[in-house]
Design a protein around this motif. Structure first.
Motif, PDB file in Angstrom:
ATOM      1  N   LYS A  56     -60.577 -26.231  71.486  1.00 31.34           N
ATOM      2  CA  LYS A  56     -61.475 -26.658  72.546  1.00 31.34           C
ATOM      3  C   LYS A  56     -62.909 -26.570  72.050  1.00 31.34           C
ATOM      4  CE  LYS A  56     -58.672 -25.209  76.541  1.00 31.34           C
ATOM      5  NZ  LYS A  56     -58.606 -24.305  77.716  1.00 31.34           N
ATOM      6  N   ASN A  57     -63.746 -27.425  72.605  1.00 35.43           N
ATOM      7  CA  ASN A  57     -65.169 -27.406  72.319  1.00 35.43           C
ATOM      8  C   ASN A  57     -65.923 -26.876  73.532  1.00 35.43           C
ATOM      9  OD1 ASN A  57     -65.210 -28.591  69.630  1.00 35.43           O
ATOM     10  ND2 ASN A  57     -64.561 -30.477  70.625  1.00 35.43           N
ATOM     11  N   PHE A  58     -66.747 -25.854  73.314  1.00 37.82           N
ATOM     12  CA  PHE A  58     -67.538 -25.244  74.376  1.00 37.82           C
ATOM     13  C   PHE A  58     -69.019 -25.436  74.065  1.00 37.82           C
ATOM     14  CE2 PHE A  58     -63.615 -22.829  73.828  1.00 37.82           C
ATOM     15  CZ  PHE A  58     -63.108 -22.766  75.117  1.00 37.82           C
ATOM     16  N   ARG A  59     -69.804 -25.776  75.075  1.00 37.74           N
ATOM     17  CA  ARG A  59     -71.239 -25.936  74.895  1.00 37.74           C
ATOM     18  C   ARG A  59     -71.952 -24.694  75.424  1.00 37.74           C
ATOM     19  NH1 ARG A  59     -71.566 -30.410  77.040  1.00 37.74           N
ATOM     20  NH2 ARG A  59     -71.690 -31.768  75.195  1.00 37.74           N
ATOM     21  N   HIS A  60     -72.563 -23.948  74.510  1.00 36.57           N
ATOM     22  CA  HIS A  60     -73.231 -22.699  74.869  1.00 36.57           C
ATOM     23  C   HIS A  60     -74.744 -22.895  74.793  1.00 36.57           C
ATOM     24  CE1 HIS A  60     -74.426 -18.467  74.750  1.00 36.57           C
ATOM     25  NE2 HIS A  60     -73.218 -18.182  75.226  1.00 36.57           N
ATOM     26  N   PRO A  61     -75.502 -22.436  75.785  1.00 35.89           N
ATOM     27  CA  PRO A  61     -76.947 -22.702  75.807  1.00 35.89           C
ATOM     28  C   PRO A  61     -77.721 -22.048  74.676  1.00 35.89           C
ATOM     29  CG  PRO A  61     -76.349 -21.137  77.528  1.00 35.89           C
ATOM     30  CD  PRO A  61     -75.076 -21.668  76.973  1.00 35.89           C
ATOM     31  N   THR A  62     -77.179 -20.993  74.075  1.00 35.91           N
ATOM     32  CA  THR A  62     -77.905 -20.277  73.027  1.00 35.91           C
ATOM     33  C   THR A  62     -77.504 -20.700  71.623  1.00 35.91           C
ATOM     34  OG1 THR A  62     -78.137 -18.341  74.460  1.00 35.91           O
ATOM     35  CG2 THR A  62     -78.493 -17.998  72.116  1.00 35.91           C
ATOM     36  N   VAL A  63     -76.210 -20.891  71.386  1.00 34.47           N
ATOM     37  CA  VAL A  63     -75.738 -21.163  70.019  1.00 34.47           C
ATOM     38  C   VAL A  63     -75.167 -22.573  69.837  1.00 34.47           C
ATOM     39  CG1 VAL A  63     -75.326 -18.734  69.535  1.00 34.47           C
ATOM     40  CG2 VAL A  63     -73.478 -20.125  70.519  1.00 34.47           C
ATOM     41  N   GLY A  64     -75.216 -23.399  70.851  1.00 30.14           N
ATOM     42  CA  GLY A  64     -74.768 -24.778  70.723  1.00 30.14           C
ATOM     43  C   GLY A  64     -73.280 -24.965  70.952  1.00 30.14           C
ATOM     44  N   VAL A  65     -72.732 -26.047  70.406  1.00 31.90           N
ATOM     45  CA  VAL A  65     -71.324 -26.380  70.605  1.00 31.90           C
ATOM     46  C   VAL A  65     -70.454 -25.570  69.654  1.00 31.90           C
ATOM     47  CG1 VAL A  65     -69.578 -28.202  70.461  1.00 31.90           C
ATOM     48  CG2 VAL A  65     -71.818 -28.701  71.451  1.00 31.90           C
ATOM     49  N   LEU A  66     -69.428 -24.936  70.219  1.00 28.16           N
ATOM     50  CA  LEU A  66     -68.491 -24.114  69.454  1.00 28.16           C
ATOM     51  C   LEU A  66     -67.113 -24.765  69.492  1.00 28.16           C
ATOM     52  CD1 LEU A  66     -69.499 -20.656  70.962  1.00 28.16           C
ATOM     53  CD2 LEU A  66     -70.216 -21.568  68.763  1.00 28.16           C
ATOM     54  N   THR A  67     -66.516 -24.963  68.331  1.00 22.96           N
ATOM     55  CA  THR A  67     -65.153 -25.467  68.237  1.00 22.96           C
ATOM     56  C   THR A  67     -64.232 -24.298  67.925  1.00 22.96           C
ATOM     57  OG1 THR A  67     -65.925 -27.619  67.443  1.00 22.96           O
ATOM     58  CG2 THR A  67     -63.601 -27.058  67.066  1.00 22.96           C
ATOM     59  N   LEU A  68     -63.394 -23.942  68.891  1.00 20.73           N
ATOM     60  CA  LEU A  68     -62.573 -22.734  68.774  1.00 20.73           C
ATOM     61  C   LEU A  68     -61.096 -23.065  68.929  1.00 20.73           C
ATOM     62  CD1 LEU A  68     -64.820 -20.349  70.891  1.00 20.73           C
ATOM     63  CD2 LEU A  68     -64.434 -20.227  68.425  1.00 20.73           C
ATOM     64  N   ASN A  69     -60.285 -22.434  68.109  1.00 18.36           N
ATOM     65  CA  ASN A  69     -58.830 -22.568  68.199  1.00 18.36           C
ATOM     66  C   ASN A  69     -58.300 -21.506  69.146  1.00 18.36           C
ATOM     67  OD1 ASN A  69     -58.881 -24.503  65.973  1.00 18.36           O
ATOM     68  ND2 ASN A  69     -59.292 -22.723  64.677  1.00 18.36           N
ATOM     69  N   TYR A  70     -57.493 -21.927  70.110  1.00 18.26           N
ATOM     70  CA  TYR A  70     -56.965 -20.952  71.061  1.00 18.26           C
ATOM     71  C   TYR A  70     -55.469 -20.742  70.843  1.00 18.26           C
ATOM     72  CZ  TYR A  70     -55.199 -24.952  73.791  1.00 18.26           C
ATOM     73  OH  TYR A  70     -54.540 -26.090  74.190  1.00 18.26           O
ATOM     74  N   GLU A  71     -55.049 -19.530  71.108  1.00 14.39           N
ATOM     75  CA  GLU A  71     -53.631 -19.151  71.121  1.00 14.39           C
ATOM     76  C   GLU A  71     -53.330 -18.565  72.493  1.00 14.39           C
ATOM     77  OE1 GLU A  71     -51.321 -19.591  68.821  1.00 14.39           O
ATOM     78  OE2 GLU A  71     -52.650 -20.354  67.232  1.00 14.39           O
ATOM     79  N   ASN A  72     -52.321 -19.106  73.147  1.00 17.10           N
ATOM     80  CA  ASN A  72     -51.953 -18.710  74.511  1.00 17.10           C
ATOM     81  C   ASN A  72     -50.614 -17.982  74.431  1.00 17.10           C
ATOM     82  OD1 ASN A  72     -51.539 -18.544  77.248  1.00 17.10           O
ATOM     83  ND2 ASN A  72     -51.968 -20.702  77.657  1.00 17.10           N
ATOM     84  N   LEU A  73     -50.647 -16.648  74.498  1.00 20.55           N
ATOM     85  CA  LEU A  73     -49.471 -15.836  74.200  1.00 20.55           C
ATOM     86  C   LEU A  73     -48.947 -15.145  75.455  1.00 20.55           C
ATOM     87  CD1 LEU A  73     -51.022 -14.115  71.058  1.00 20.55           C
ATOM     88  CD2 LEU A  73     -49.570 -16.151  71.080  1.00 20.55           C
ATOM     89  N   GLU A  74     -47.654 -15.318  75.743  1.00 21.43           N
ATOM     90  CA  GLU A  74     -47.044 -14.573  76.844  1.00 21.43           C
ATOM     91  C   GLU A  74     -46.925 -13.107  76.467  1.00 21.43           C
ATOM     92  OE1 GLU A  74     -43.331 -16.192  78.038  1.00 21.43           O
ATOM     93  OE2 GLU A  74     -44.207 -17.976  78.964  1.00 21.43           O
ATOM     94  N   LEU A  75     -47.080 -12.244  77.476  1.00 15.71           N
ATOM     95  CA  LEU A  75     -47.076 -10.802  77.215  1.00 15.71           C
ATOM     96  C   LEU A  75     -45.753 -10.178  77.639  1.00 15.71           C
ATOM     97  CD1 LEU A  75     -50.676  -9.947  78.424  1.00 15.71           C
ATOM     98  CD2 LEU A  75     -49.854 -10.077  76.073  1.00 15.71           C
ATOM     99  N   PRO A  76     -45.134  -9.387  76.784  1.00 11.04           N
ATOM    100  CA  PRO A  76     -43.915  -8.664  77.169  1.00 11.04           C
ATOM    101  C   PRO A  76     -44.200  -7.754  78.360  1.00 11.04           C
ATOM    102  CG  PRO A  76     -44.290  -8.521  74.800  1.00 11.04           C
ATOM    103  CD  PRO A  76     -45.531  -9.099  75.398  1.00 11.04           C
ATOM    104  N   GLY A  77     -43.263  -7.711  79.278  1.00  9.87           N
ATOM    105  CA  GLY A  77     -43.419  -6.839  80.439  1.00  9.87           C
ATOM    106  C   GLY A  77     -43.934  -7.547  81.671  1.00  9.87           C
ATOM    107  N   ASP A  78     -44.613  -8.679  81.495  1.00 11.19           N
ATOM    108  CA  ASP A  78     -45.061  -9.467  82.643  1.00 11.19           C
ATOM    109  C   ASP A  78     -45.151 -10.920  82.204  1.00 11.19           C
ATOM    110  OD1 ASP A  78     -46.249 -10.714  84.803  1.00 11.19           O
ATOM    111  OD2 ASP A  78     -47.530  -9.004  85.266  1.00 11.19           O
ATOM    112  N   LEU A  79     -44.140 -11.698  82.547  1.00 12.53           N
ATOM    113  CA  LEU A  79     -44.056 -13.077  82.080  1.00 12.53           C
ATOM    114  C   LEU A  79     -45.105 -13.983  82.702  1.00 12.53           C
ATOM    115  CD1 LEU A  79     -40.179 -13.536  82.034  1.00 12.53           C
ATOM    116  CD2 LEU A  79     -41.707 -12.937  80.144  1.00 12.53           C
ATOM    117  N   ARG A  80     -45.846 -13.471  83.668  1.00 13.77           N
ATOM    118  CA  ARG A  80     -46.868 -14.298  84.306  1.00 13.77           C
ATOM    119  C   ARG A  80     -48.274 -14.003  83.775  1.00 13.77           C
ATOM    120  NH1 ARG A  80     -46.142 -15.441  90.512  1.00 13.77           N
ATOM    121  NH2 ARG A  80     -47.461 -17.143  89.786  1.00 13.77           N
TER     122      ARG A  80
END
Length: 282
Positions: free
Chosen positions: A229-253
């Motif tokens: 995703k690309n985020f536009r930050h007022p101080t450091v500009g546009v950031l291109t960041l890779n995200y990982e969306n991980l389910e957590l053991p013990g609470d599937l939600r």
């Protein structure tokens, strides 16, 4: 926004996106020269799936209970559903048989909060499948500073995305993020139809955002476990960041979401600025 007949709603949306030509039918194959509906007609889908038109109509109208796996597989094949959509169809068609356990997702384990504090090189959040933000590390707080209200008590990424003006500038590809968010919320609604907090959120979004209502009516379902995703930050500009969306053991939600830059990039350098002790926000 919780539909009284989510199965019918989903079948209609999937039927509308399949053209007669995709399944080997001519435009006038059913004896009519002009089509008044997008995609396949009910009778065409029923014939291709090997079921009666009357039974399929009952399915769309919510009057047929617990269709067999064979019927669902046949419909999924004609409608060209992917694996996520097939699973969603099965849960809608047989909610009692496929119902996931209700799990309270309002609290974050103390050990997980401690781990977030130790993860100081990349932004990290703990969120629910409703996009409630349960916890965030310091760097996440700085990354999401332009929409800082999302990290306060009862913050919700979906609510901020659709109802806060600042989010449209913060998310560079707002349209793409919005579509993915709605597709994920629809999956959650299919898994947890008893979730009153989710129902209230969907009602709030449908009332406050025409874009949300349009995306919801499209019927898309999907889950993204990773990407960028690309985020536009007022101080450091546009950031291109890779995200990982991980389910957590013990609470599937609950999900642990991390955002990391490619090494030796402008984003990598900007993230170090955000993480520095001398960082001062604008």
């Amino acid at each position: 926004m919780a539909a009284h007949n989510p199965l019918g709603e989903f079948l209609r949306s999937r039927r509308a996106r399949i053209t007669p030509e995709q399944v080997g039918l001519r435009a006038g194959a059913s004896g009519r020269t002009r089509r008044r509906v997008a995609g396949l007609r009910r009778e065409e889908l029923a014939q291709l799936a090997g079921i009666s038109v009357e039974y399929y109509q009952r399915l769309e109208q919510g009057r047929a209970n617990h269709p067999s796996n064979e019927v669902l597989d046949a419909l999924a094949e004609v409608l060209r559903l992917d694996a996520t959509e097939r699973g969603y169809l099965g849960r809608l068609a047989n909610p009692a048989r496929n119902q996931l356990p209700r799990i309270t997702s309002a609290e974050v384990r103390p050990q997980l909060r401690s781990m977030l504090d130790l993860v100081d090189k990349v932004p990290a959040l703990v969120i629910t499948d409703r996009f409630d933000v349960l916890a965030a590390n310091t760097l996440a707080g700085r990354l999401f500073e332009p929409i800082s209200n999302v990290l306060r008590d009862n913050g919700n990424l979906a609510r901020t995305l659709f109802l806060e003006t600042a989010a449209r500038d913060f998310y560079v590809e707002w349209d793409e993020v919005a579509a993915a968010t709605v597709a994920a919320l629809r999956l959650t609604a299919g898994d947890h139809p008893e979730d009153l907090e989710l129902t209230a959120l969907l009602d709030e979004l449908s009332t406050g955002s025409a874009e949300f209502t349009e995306l919801w009516s499209a019927g898309e379902v999907a889950v993204r476990t990773h990407g960028s995703k690309n985020f536009r930050h007022p101080t450091v500009g546009v950031l291109t960041l890779n995200y990982e969306n991980l389910e957590l053991p013990g609470d599937l939600r609950q999900r642990l979401v991390t955002f990391s830059p490619d090494p030796a990039t402008a984003t990598d350098a900007a993230l170090r600025v955000l993480g520095s002790q001398t960082y001062v926000s604008r």
